[in-house]
Motif scaffolding. Structure first.
Motif, mmCIF file in Angstrom:
data_model
loop_
_atom_site.group_PDB
_atom_site.id
_atom_site.type_symbol
_atom_site.label_atom_id
_atom_site.label_comp_id
_atom_site.label_asym_id
_atom_site.label_seq_id
_atom_site.Cartn_x
_atom_site.Cartn_y
_atom_site.Cartn_z
ATOM 1 N N TYR A 20 0.760 -1.162 -0.063
ATOM 2 C CA TYR A 20 -0.070 0.246 -0.041
ATOM 3 C C TYR A 20 0.974 1.293 -0.050
ATOM 4 N N GLY A 21 1.809 1.106 0.929
ATOM 5 C CA GLY A 21 2.880 2.328 0.937
ATOM 6 C C GLY A 21 3.466 2.571 -0.473
ATOM 7 N N PHE A 22 3.902 1.547 -1.130
ATOM 8 C CA PHE A 22 4.702 1.772 -2.236
ATOM 9 C C PHE A 22 3.857 2.116 -3.342
ATOM 10 N N VAL A 23 2.682 1.748 -3.572
ATOM 11 C CA VAL A 23 1.501 2.144 -4.434
ATOM 12 C C VAL A 23 1.335 3.572 -4.084
ATOM 13 N N ILE A 52 -8.527 -3.209 -7.521
ATOM 14 C CA ILE A 52 -8.298 -3.334 -9.362
ATOM 15 C C ILE A 52 -7.281 -2.466 -9.472
ATOM 16 N N GLY A 53 -7.467 -1.328 -9.342
ATOM 17 C CA GLY A 53 -6.299 -0.056 -9.553
ATOM 18 C C GLY A 53 -5.098 -0.689 -9.220
ATOM 19 N N LEU A 54 -4.857 -0.943 -7.827
ATOM 20 C CA LEU A 54 -3.566 -1.376 -7.146
ATOM 21 C C LEU A 54 -2.974 -2.590 -8.146
ATOM 22 N N VAL A 55 -3.621 -3.649 -8.108
ATOM 23 C CA VAL A 55 -3.198 -4.822 -8.851
ATOM 24 C C VAL A 55 -2.791 -4.345 -10.422
ATOM 25 N N LEU A 99 0.295 -2.307 -10.519
ATOM 26 C CA LEU A 99 1.386 -2.926 -9.914
ATOM 27 C C LEU A 99 2.018 -4.070 -11.316
ATOM 28 N N LEU A 100 0.904 -4.638 -11.631
ATOM 29 C CA LEU A 100 1.070 -5.596 -13.001
ATOM 30 C C LEU A 100 1.830 -4.820 -14.042
ATOM 31 N N ARG A 101 1.273 -3.602 -14.361
ATOM 32 C CA ARG A 101 1.664 -2.746 -15.644
ATOM 33 C C ARG A 101 2.928 -2.410 -15.282
ATOM 34 N N GLN A 102 3.378 -1.902 -14.332
ATOM 35 C CA GLN A 102 4.575 -1.755 -13.862
ATOM 36 C C GLN A 102 5.796 -2.569 -13.906
ATOM 37 N N GLY A 103 5.386 -3.896 -13.137
ATOM 38 C CA GLY A 103 6.276 -4.891 -12.837
ATOM 39 C C GLY A 103 6.216 -6.211 -13.508
#
Lengths: 290, 291
Positions: A121-124, B24-27, B30-34
């Protein structure tokens, strides 16, 4: 045969249980004693007055922890203020305001949120929320009270929702029939019956959410900017007691700086104990009345 | 009046959309960047993977040392918390007599509500204490982190054991008595096997919690760029700590890429553990609801 088997299993289980129970109790006691032991120098009036000041400038001899205490309180309360209404909305959606299929998925999603690591959470937050705030308000670096409050609100949301949900689950069976007999719509049932009589559950959810927000380290450490000051606005930086502990361990080694760290630890310990006692009281009064 | 209910409904729908959008935004973010950085190079850099895993070859630009550190801390925490928590849970649920049970229950609640940074501070204080008394050369390290992390997840383990045993039907205890079992035999041969899945779910949940917590390891021995630990008393790297350091002070796009990769790996790990715990818990409830 039976006797020996009995004695053999009996001789292992109860002592092992007793031993584990004793170790657990001793561990809690040890944590408490260590905190107290290292806070003993605080009893000195001179030291205490130095620590209970508003100045944190370790290189000029200012070791006040009051900005951190204020920071912790401000941040936890603001996160609670953001998360609580949303949690109530989510719970009402799950209990009649939304269709039952999506409601079940929503609850599952909220439960899943508990498994997302705080540091993620912090990272994002650092790479999405902070740039967003920087662009939107065009002031400062974006690492501020507001960013940490939003991040923390996301973190404590599931805790509050799940607490409210379990309270609603207890109340629903009592009122469903009445509400149906009176021809109430789901909105009427929730607003006029369920919410008014879940006062204790609301209080418990608030206390629990506050405790969780107060105790979290990573979100404030990563998002709040960590300036040891009382923020003048939502866009200014602040530092919480938890972040202070993490930062001081990582850098300083002067004795008063260390002492400030244990003072923060002691305050945190006392507040979480109070939160715990509050929850127990709420639970007990609920059992008496129910 | 009508508009009030309309507004309330609208409010609930809006609130319900928020976590969906957020998660959904978080996942997706992360997927797009990682996603592009995922691969063996992310873990091992230029070192051959098998050498890194089996011969402890040093890995310079990969997250393998961090993964290894996290695995080691989690394993040590599990070694501390699982046996203690299991017996403690049994004690609280099956031998609930005397004043000590009440005190212990209070202690467990206290421990459960304690912020993880305090557990880290406890470990830190423990080292300071040892330095002043028994062992002047004591330092932070893997063992200390594992122990403190074990204490952190201990209440989860105790609570899940307690509630799994408490949720079993009373018939099972009567069955033990009917067979002429002693209380210990009833626990060993009837109750524990019946509550197995529930207890396992607690174990998995505790492991997930131990793998993700950052505050404890930050104060007890996790450092950046330590490489693989040489022993139980050595400092180490860990995934959550690596993610934190990248967010705080990344130097190059490659390092940032590693950060995103590590965040994805950690998220996948805790997600998998969560799903496993959830499945076990469900299976346990299903089994005893019918009977």
């Amino acid at each position: 045969m039976h006797r020996t088997a009995d004695r053999r299993t009996g001789s292992v289980w109860l002592p092992a249980c007793r031993f584990s129970a004793a170790v657990t109790g001793a561990a809690v006691l040890a944590i408490l004693l260590f905190l107290l032991w290292f806070s003993l120098p605080l009893l000195d009036a001179d030291t205490l007055s130095k620590l209970l000041s508003w100045e944190w400038r370790p290189f000029q001899g200012g070791f006040g922890i009051l900005p951190m205490v204020a920071g912790s309180l401000l941040l936890s309360l603001s996160a609670l203020l953001l998360a609580f209404p949303v949690s109530v909305g989510i719970c009402c959606f799950a209990h009649g305001m939304g269709p039952s299929g999506p409601a079940a998925y929503l609850l599952r999603l909220v439960k899943f949120m508990t498994s997302v690591p705080t540091v993620v959470y912090g990272f994002v937050g650092v790479f999405v929320l902070v740039p967003l705030l920087r662009e939107a308000f065009r002031s400062g670096s974006g690492f501020c009270w507001l960013a940490a409050a939003v991040g923390l609100a996301v973190l404590i949301l599931p805790t509050i929702v799940l607490m409210l949900h379990s309270q609603f689950m207890l109340i629903e069976p009592q009122v469903t029939l009445t509400a149906a007999a009176l021809g109430m719509s789901p909105a009427q049932r929730l607003l006029h019956l369920v919410i008014p009589i879940s006062g204790r559950g609301f209080a418990a959810a608030l206390v629990l959410g506050f405790g969780r927000a107060l105790g979290d380290t990573m979100i404030p450490l990563m998002l709040a900017g960590n300036a040891a000051q009382v923020p003048g606005s939502l866009l200014e930086s602040l530092r919480t007691m938890t972040a202070h502990i993490a930062l001081v361990v990582a850098t300083d080694s002067q004795s008063l700086a260390y002492l400030s760290l244990f003072a923060c630890g002691l305050i945190l310990f006392l507040s979480t104990t109070l939160v715990n006692l509050g929850l127990q009281l709420l639970k007990r009064s609920g059992e008496d009345n129910g | 009046m009508k508009t009030r209910y309309r507004l309330f409904s609208l409010f609930c729908w809006a609130c319900a959309l928020l976590p969906a959008i957020g998660v959904i935004g978080l996942v997706v973010f992360l997927l797009r960047q990682g996603w592009g950085g995922l691969g063996l190079e992310l873990f091992f850099g230029d070192t051959p993977p098998l050498d890194a895993i089996f011969r402890f070859a040093p890995v310079w630009d990969g997250i393998w040392p961090a993964c290894f550190g996290t695995l080691a801390v989690t394993a040590l925490a599990a070694l501390t918390a699982i046996p203690l928590g299991l017996f403690c849970g049994i004690y609280l649920n099956e031998f609930p007599r005397g004043r000590f049970s009440g005190i212990l229950d209070f202690c467990v609640n206290l421990l459960a509500g304690m912020p993880s940074i305090l557990m880290g501070l406890f470990g830190f204080a423990l080292i300071l204490f040892l330095r002043h008394t028994l062992a002047p050369e004591a330092g932070t390290g893997l063992l200390l982190s594992g122990f403190c992390m074990g204490l952190l997840v201990l209440p989860y383990m105790i609570k899940s054991t307690q509630s799994s045993l408490g949720g079993l039907p009373e018939d099972l205890r009567l069955m033990g008595a009917g067979l002429g079992f002693s209380q210990s035999q009833t626990i060993r041969y009837i109750l524990l096997p019946s509550a197995g899945r529930g207890i396992m779910s607690g174990v998995v949940l505790s492991i997930g919690r131990a793998a993700e917590d950052t505050a404890v390891i930050m104060l007890t021995g996790a450092v950046a760029n330590a490489g693989l630990p040489r022993g139980l008393f050595d400092n180490y790297e860990a995934l959550p700590f690596f993610i934190y350091t990248v967010a705080a002070e990344y130097q190059s796009p490659e390092e940032l890429q590693h950060g995103f990769g590590a965040a994805l790996v950690l998220l996948a790990l805790t997600m998998g553990l969560f799903l496993a715990a959830h499945g076990l818990h469900h299976a346990m409830e299903k089994r005893w609801k019918r009977g």
